[in-house]
Scaffold this motif. Structure first.
Motif, PDB file in Angstrom:
ATOM      1  N   ALA A 427       0.977  -4.985   3.609  1.00 17.99           N
ATOM      2  CA  ALA A 427       1.577  -4.033   2.665  1.00 17.99           C
ATOM      3  C   ALA A 427       1.611  -4.629   1.256  1.00 17.99           C
ATOM      4  CB  ALA A 427       2.987  -3.659   3.120  1.00 17.99           C
ATOM      5  N   TYR A 430      -1.736  -4.378  -0.520  1.00 14.84           N
ATOM      6  CA  TYR A 430      -1.975  -3.050  -1.095  1.00 14.84           C
ATOM      7  C   TYR A 430      -1.275  -2.924  -2.441  1.00 14.84           C
ATOM      8  CZ  TYR A 430      -4.164  -1.126   3.109  1.00 14.84           C
ATOM      9  OH  TYR A 430      -5.027  -0.864   4.145  1.00 14.84           O
ATOM     10  N   VAL A 431      -0.022  -3.418  -2.512  1.00 13.79           N
ATOM     11  CA  VAL A 431       0.732  -3.338  -3.767  1.00 13.79           C
ATOM     12  C   VAL A 431       0.049  -4.170  -4.848  1.00 13.79           C
ATOM     13  CG1 VAL A 431       2.925  -3.839  -4.890  1.00 13.79           C
ATOM     14  CG2 VAL A 431       2.907  -2.898  -2.585  1.00 13.79           C
ATOM     15  N   THR A 434      -3.094  -2.270  -6.123  1.00 10.41           N
ATOM     16  CA  THR A 434      -2.773  -1.114  -6.970  1.00 10.41           C
ATOM     17  C   THR A 434      -2.196  -1.561  -8.309  1.00 10.41           C
ATOM     18  OG1 THR A 434      -2.287   0.142  -4.963  1.00 10.41           O
ATOM     19  CG2 THR A 434      -1.531   1.078  -7.037  1.00 10.41           C
ATOM     20  N   ARG A 667       1.776   6.384  -6.490  1.00  3.37           N
ATOM     21  CA  ARG A 667       1.364   5.642  -5.295  1.00  3.37           C
ATOM     22  C   ARG A 667       1.938   4.227  -5.303  1.00  3.37           C
ATOM     23  NH1 ARG A 667      -3.783   5.744  -6.026  1.00  3.37           N
ATOM     24  NH2 ARG A 667      -4.271   3.548  -6.370  1.00  3.37           N
ATOM     25  N   ARG A 670       5.590   4.293  -4.326  1.00  4.95           N
ATOM     26  CA  ARG A 670       5.764   4.475  -2.874  1.00  4.95           C
ATOM     27  C   ARG A 670       5.449   3.190  -2.125  1.00  4.95           C
ATOM     28  NH1 ARG A 670       3.034   9.342  -4.038  1.00  4.95           N
ATOM     29  NH2 ARG A 670       1.078   8.485  -3.212  1.00  4.95           N
ATOM     30  N   GLU A 671       4.409   2.483  -2.569  1.00  4.55           N
ATOM     31  CA  GLU A 671       4.020   1.242  -1.880  1.00  4.55           C
ATOM     32  C   GLU A 671       5.088   0.165  -2.066  1.00  4.55           C
ATOM     33  OE1 GLU A 671       0.226   0.350  -3.533  1.00  4.55           O
ATOM     34  OE2 GLU A 671      -0.865   1.792  -2.291  1.00  4.55           O
TER      35      GLU A 671
END
Length: 916
Positions: A427, A430-431, A434, A667, A670-671
């Motif tokens: 996770a 992903y952050v 982004t 996004r 949310r992440e």
């Protein structure tokens, strides 16, 4: 093939040919190991690379024999103003003086006289002391555009003058290269008034020509091309191109080799397959059409053709002449490049064809993937894999990864309250991804990225691999765009910012670290202590910033990061330079009183000021550390507020880009919220477990990359192979197990043209309905290659016309299917390239028994092209006959035998002069 011991590849640079180069590669790869190979070429610069590929493919030593000089040197000239101007000889380099003389010789007399008159007038004015008149603007008359003035073709008188000069200077026999069949004929026709042979030579030519023509039927002996060529060679003039009848082409070659043709007008093919040198070579033009566009000759092409000049043992020097019939010679840059530039490197033209795929799937000796790996195009990649020992690295990496996975499972009991660290790791990645994307965009405007990276901004940083800390707070000291200018030359990524990072509680003292001994506060990589915690000054790349908070701390960044100090200090101190720590006098030069203070009362001594300065510095560090500790506490309790990056980038975009950026910000939010749901995020010793996960997952990623590189999926043509294979399966050529079906075996029999179209014609029963003459007429559309008006004649049988229309429908359907499977094919373009109906009527009449002289009147296609098409058509008839045998269609088999017999007659299949 068992009896073949040697295969010679003459002019091996022909492997660069886009159409037929793939066949050469196939032959080299597929030849048995016991066959020895010889490769010949005069224009191959990357000989060693090509030889390494041969050696690797055939698993044999390759001996490279190189000659860096010509036995007969060349002398290059420009033909301008009815004179030859030398521009280069041997290896002496380009001669600008000769080029200037040629340029001057091309100036028309009227222009030259006007220039001389203007010069005299100017001299007279200067001597009389009068006011000089401005010189007149002299323009040379040019026909056409300025670009094409040097590309103009010569007139009849120009060519007669050139030929007379060559004859006078004893420069015959001569080969004149022209890149148009039609132009070769036109120039030769313009020299009808010349007779270059003596009476004795004329008699020899006539007797040989009579013997040659006697092989033809009485009707064929009266063909216009035969009559014209025989008359021409008697006068010592010949033409040589693809439109010439094969027997006439051989006659011209033999006469030229016997020195009975004094000047030969030929296309480029004469320089490729015929070993017939001359005393002189003339270039009618330096531009050619390569099938796509008009362009200048490449150095390798020029060398190949110019190399025909100079006969070993007969000539001391070979003469090359470039014709200049316009008002200017060719541009000097073009000439220099052609004469002194390097030849085109050998480049693979390997591509997959359906016939190749089907044939390879039928045999066990080699797979399609193996064929691709052995191709010249994949050579560099396959060699790199072996050189870098990737297979060994993969084995070692796989073993290490298994051990890391086992150790991680065994340590499961130690990860109390941090059981979900693996999910947290993915996770967080992903952050990070982004966040980097958004921050890179905001920084593209320059400055601090709209305030995102102002000094004192609190960011959360994760750098497990480099520094062993995770989700720790940091204060921005310098924004990325500023720090990138001062970053070291060895840095690979300029997008780094300088931060004061709060190190985790598990961090131990670095006082004994040798790398820290020479560093002071203000230098990058300095580690300090305050508030019972450690901090570090680090360069932080954008891909290590987890989030940017909305909070800021007022900070004097110059205390924590000094650019000059970071440049002068090193990670390891230098004991060889006693002045290494001395301050620069650069600032003192600007202000000689810099650093001095007014002396006052007692107590204002410099030592006290120094002590006060240190206490102020320590106070600033304490304040910053307090703020970072509070920020860490806030993140672990309620979570720091995120900075709204939309506000930072509000002036950078509008419309759709603003919406896309806004959705990306949503996004990210949310992440980040998802990451904060994991228990591991709040673990006090998160970095210990996170680093273990990062190490094994990084290794896993590298192992997967290696595995991909060593697999078939990394091959450049592998996706193309999968698409073509899927298309063949959909048509029923292959089954789901990649076994070749009946349709596939039929397609394997066709090598002369597009096999899929022929196979579909056979299985649709089209050919069963036609007569033998109609079958060969229809099949000619698959072999004819020239562009021509393709409207079918109304005199043709209706069945033949409808069959041609059905062939077009089949071709369009196959093109559409290929496009549907992802291949870059346009259906209409595929149909046009595969089917050309220009000779359907001609071939039909020929198969019906009409004389060759009569069928030539039906078309403006040259005789040689007609003969070549019909000759290949006989080969295609044999292949379709074999298709009928595989299918089990005796009717079609007999029709194809009859069709082959109908076209095998007279001049088309006249025996070669070389073998009879």
């Amino acid at each position: 093939i068992r009896d073949i011991e040697w295969v010679i590849f003459d002019e091996v640079h022909y492997i660069n040919d886009s159409e037929r180069g793939v066949v050469w590669e196939e032959v080299i790869i597929m030849l048995p190991d016991y066959v020895n190979l010889i490769f010949l070429s005069a224009t191959t610069p990357n000989t060693i690379e090509f030889s390494e590929w041969i050696g690797r493919t055939k698993r044999k030593p390759v001996h490279v024999i190189r000659t860096n000089y010509r036995p007969v040197p060349l002398s290059h000239h420009l033909w301008a103003g009815h004179k030859m101007h030398k521009i280069m000889e041997g290896k002496q380099g380009f001669n600008p003086k000769g080029y200037a003389e040629a340029t001057k010789a091309l100036i028309p007399p009227s222009v030259r006289l006007a220039a001389e008159k203007a010069k005299k007038d100017k001299a007279a004015n200067n001597s009389s002391g009068g006011k000089p008149k401005p010189p007149p603007v002299i323009s040379r008359p040019t026909s056409g555009s300025k670009m094409s003035s040097w590309q103009q073709q010569g007139s009849k008188q120009d060519w007669i003058s050139l030929v007379r000069h060559l004859e006078k200077e004893g420069l015959m026999p001569t080969v004149t290269f022209s890149f148009s069949k039609k132009k070769c004929e036109e120039i030769a026709d313009s020299l009808r008034s010349l007779n270059l042979n003596t009476a004795a030579e004329k008699n020899l030519v006539q007797s040989f020509a009579i013997q040659t023509v006697a092989r033809l039927s009485s009707n064929d002996q009266c063909l216009p091309q035969v009559v014209k060529t025989v008359e021409m060679v008697k006068r010592g003039i010949g033409v040589h191109h693809g439109g010439l009848l094969p027997i006439l082409k051989e006659m011209v070659e033999i006469l030229f080799s016997r020195n009975l043709i004094k000047i030969l007008f030929a296309t480029e093919t004469f320089a490729m397959g015929v070993n017939m040198p001359a005393r002189c070579v003339v270039f009618n033009a330096l531009r050619k059409h390569d099938g796509v566009q008009f362009r200048e000759l490449q150095p390798g092409e020029y060398t190949q053709m110019a190399g025909r000049a100079g006969r070993r043992g007969l000539d001391k020097v070979g003469t090359v002449v470039v014709c200049c019939f316009g008002d200017t010679p060719p541009p000097q840059t073009i000439l220099r490049n052609m004469l002194t530039g390097s030849s085109t490197k050998l480049q693979s033209q390997f591509r997959l064809t359906y016939t190749m795929i089907l044939n390879l799937l039928r045999v066990e000796d080699m797979s399609v993937e193996g064929m691709i790996k052995r191709s010249f195009s994949e050579f560099a990649a396959q060699r790199a894999l072996t050189t870098n020992e990737y297979p060994k690295l993969l084995i070692r990496g796989t073993k290490t990864l298994l051990k890391l996975d086992e150790d991680f499972k065994q340590d499961e009991d130690s990860r109390i309250a941090c059981e979900d660290v693996e999910e947290y790791y993915f996770a967080s990645r992903y952050v990070l991804s982004t966040s980097k994307e958004l921050l890179s965009y905001t920084l593209s405007s320059g400055g601090t990225g709209g305030g995102a990276f102002v000094a004192g901004r609190v960011v959360i940083v994760t750098s497990a691999r480099r520094h062993n800390y995770v989700r720790v707070p940091a204060l921005v000291l310098r924004s990325p765009d500023v720090s990138s200018k001062s970053s070291s030359k060895g840095s690979t990524d300029d997008s780094v910012c300088i931060c004061m990072v709060l190190l985790p509680q598990s961090f131990t003292s670095a006082k004994d670290d040798e790398q820290q001994q020479g560093l002071k506060l203000g230098a990058v990589n300095f580690v300090g202590e305050a508030q019972n915690r450690f901090f570090a000054i680090h360069k932080v790349p954008l891909d290590e910033i987890l989030l940017v908070s909305s909070t800021k701390h007022k900070i004097d960044s110059k205390v924590f990061y000094k650019e000059d100090l970071s440049k002068s200090t090193r990670s390891v101190p230098s004991f060889g330079n006693p002045f290494a720590g001395a301050k620069s006098t650069k600032d003192r030069d600007a202000n000689p009183f810099a650093g001095m203070k007014v002396r006052g009362k007692k107590g204002d001594a410099s030592s006290q000021n120094k002590a006060t300065g240190l206490s102020q510095e320590a106070q600033l560090v304490d304040d910053a550390m307090s703020y970072l500790v509070n920020a860490e506490s806030t993140e672990l309790n309620s979570g720091l507020d995120l900075l709204d990056l939309r506000e930072c980038a509000k002036n950078m975009h509008q419309g759709n880009s603003a919406m896309e950026f806004g959705s990306a910000c949503d996004r990210l939010e949310r992440e980040v919220a998802f990451v904060r749901q994991f228990r591991s995020h709040y673990h006090p010793n998160l970095e210990l477990h996170y680093v273990a996960v990062d190490r094994k997952e990084t290794l896993r990623s590298r192992v997967e990359t290696l595995r991909h590189l060593l697999s078939n999926e990394s091959l450049q043509l592998f996706p193309d192979f999968l698409q073509r294979k899927a298309m063949l399966q959909s048509l029923g050529y292959l089954d789901e197990n990649d076994t070749v079906c009946l349709k596939g075996r039929v397609a394997c029999e066709v090598n002369t043209c597009e096999g899929l179209i022929v196979t579909e014609m056979v299985f649709e029963g089209m050919l069963n309905e036609l007569e033998p003459a109609e079958i060969v007429a229809a099949l000619s559309a698959l072999l004819f290659q020239e562009k021509k008006d393709e409207d079918l004649d109304s005199e043709l049988p209706e069945r033949l016309v409808s069959s041609c229309e059905r062939m077009k429908a089949i071709a369009i359907d196959l093109g559409q299917r290929q496009k549907d499977f992802g291949l870059p094919v346009d259906p209409l373009e595929y149909c046009v390239n595969s089917l050309k109906m220009g000779l359907v009527h001609v071939v039909y009449e020929w198969a019906c028994g009409v004389p060759f002289s009569s069928i030539c009147e039906l078309t403006d296609v040259q005789e040689g092209s007609i003969v070549r098409c019909i000759t290949r058509l006989d080969e295609l008839c044999r292949e379709v006959r074999n298709c009928a045998r595989v299918v089990g269609n005796p009717t079609l088999y007999r029709k194809m035998e009859a069709a082959s017999e109908f076209i095998k007659r007279d001049i088309v299949f006249a025996s070669s002069l070389y073998v009879s």
